[in-house]
Design an enzyme around this catalytic site. Structure first.
Site, short mmCIF file in Angstrom:
data_model
loop_
_atom_site.label_atom_id
_atom_site.label_comp_id
_atom_site.label_asym_id
_atom_site.label_seq_id
_atom_site.Cartn_x
_atom_site.Cartn_y
_atom_site.Cartn_z
N ASP A 298 0.83 -1.20 0.00
CA ASP A 298 0.00 0.00 0.00
C ASP A 298 0.87 1.26 0.00
OD1 ASP A 298 -2.37 1.40 0.03
OD2 ASP A 298 -2.59 1.33 2.21
N HIS B 166 2.63 3.46 -8.91
CA HIS B 166 2.44 2.03 -9.15
C HIS B 166 3.62 1.44 -9.93
CE1 HIS B 166 -1.51 2.13 -7.45
NE2 HIS B 166 -2.02 2.90 -8.39
N SER C 152 -7.15 -5.67 -5.84
CA SER C 152 -8.27 -6.28 -5.14
C SER C 152 -9.55 -6.19 -5.95
CB SER C 152 -8.48 -5.60 -3.78
OG SER C 152 -9.15 -4.35 -3.94
N ASN D 20 -10.72 -2.70 -6.06
CA ASN D 20 -9.95 -1.68 -6.78
C ASN D 20 -10.60 -1.26 -8.10
OD1 ASN D 20 -6.68 -2.90 -5.70
ND2 ASN D 20 -7.99 -1.32 -4.82
N ARG E 203 -5.33 -1.98 8.72
CA ARG E 203 -6.48 -2.83 8.40
C ARG E 203 -6.03 -3.89 7.41
NH1 ARG E 203 -7.64 2.27 6.24
NH2 ARG E 203 -7.47 2.39 3.95
N SER F 60 -8.01 -5.21 4.86
CA SER F 60 -8.55 -4.95 3.52
C SER F 60 -8.92 -6.21 2.74
CB SER F 60 -7.56 -4.10 2.71
OG SER F 60 -7.46 -2.81 3.28
N GLU G 297 0.86 -13.46 12.26
CA GLU G 297 1.34 -12.28 12.97
C GLU G 297 1.27 -11.11 11.99
OE1 GLU G 297 2.28 -12.35 16.20
OE2 GLU G 297 1.72 -14.47 16.24
#
Length: 241
Positions: A19, A36, A64, A67, A193, A195, A206
């Site tokens: 991200d 990107h 995703s 997206n 988060r 996502s 973890e």
């Protein structure tokens, strides 16, 4: 079973939510696609760092199912970038003994990209080094829904009895059925988060949420995080004896 900390233990499988590309570009006064592109170049460095870190499996979240809500220009640019990445990196991945797999809803992608994905998987199928899995048009809920449909069809066809369906059954229908569950999930850019990423598989992973934007995420930082994994006390619901 509880696993006591072991400073020398490396995570076998690391998953990364890459991200921050857009913010990285905007801070430099450039369009989001520039970020990107920088992020795509960073992938190679992290893949090459895996063997020295003891990481056998690396899964990266590239695009995703959510997206698609981005602008048409950004989505088109990303799809073009994915095609270019596969074309440019195919030889290096094979030469570095990296086996590539893709997970996600493939029918939702364009034909040319799907063909390139198939070719890269075939080209690297014999490789037995790092296992790189690219999540493309992927969503955890979508994956579970697709897996459940396939499982339900097998029950309807009499291949599976309803009473035989247990916690260990669904993973056989997931996109990741050939992969171990991730031990460590890293998210860059300061967001805390998950996502919709590897929801079932990461039940006992973890997590590391770090502020670094993905294009600035170096092999040195990756190494530091994987080394820190061994100091975690992974109890899996148990308590120390």
């Amino acid at each position: 079973m509880s696993k006591a900390p072991n400073a020398d233990a490396a995570p076998r499988h690391v998953a990364v939510i890459m991200d921050g590309n857009g913010r990285w570009a905007q801070r430099r006064g450039r369009p989001r696609l520039f970020g990107h592109q920088a992020g795509a170049r960073r992938v190679r460095e992290i893949v090459e760092a895996c063997p020295e870190c003891g990481v056998e499996y690396l899964t990266i979240f590239a695009f995703s199912t959510e997206n698609w809500k981005r602008t048409q220009e950004e989505v088109a640019g990303l799809m073009s970038l994915f095609r270019l990445y596969i074309t440019r990196e195919a030889r290096a991945l094979r030469e570095n003994n990296v086996r590539v797999r893709f997970i996600g809803d493939r029918p939702g992608l364009d034909r040319k990209l799907r063909e390139l994905m198939d070719q890269l998987e075939t080209m690297t199928a014999h490789c037995d080094g790092t296992n790189l899995t690219i999540a493309l048009n992927y969503g955890g809920r979508d994956e579970v829904a697709r897996a459940t449909r396939r499982l339900a069809q097998d029950v309807a066809d009499g291949k599976l009895k309803p009473e035989d369906v247990g916690e260990e059954t669904l993973p056989r229908y997931l996109d990741t059925c050939l992969l171990p569950d991730p031990d460590l999930v890293i998210r860059t850019s300061g967001e805390a988060r998950i996502s919709n990423f590897l929801l079932w598989q990461s039940a006992y992973a973890e997590y590391e949420f770090i502020d670094t934007l993905w294009p600035d995420f170096t092999a040195a930082e990756f190494t530091r995080l994987t080394q820190g994994f061994g100091r975690r006390d992974r109890r899996f619901g148990a308590v120390p004896a």
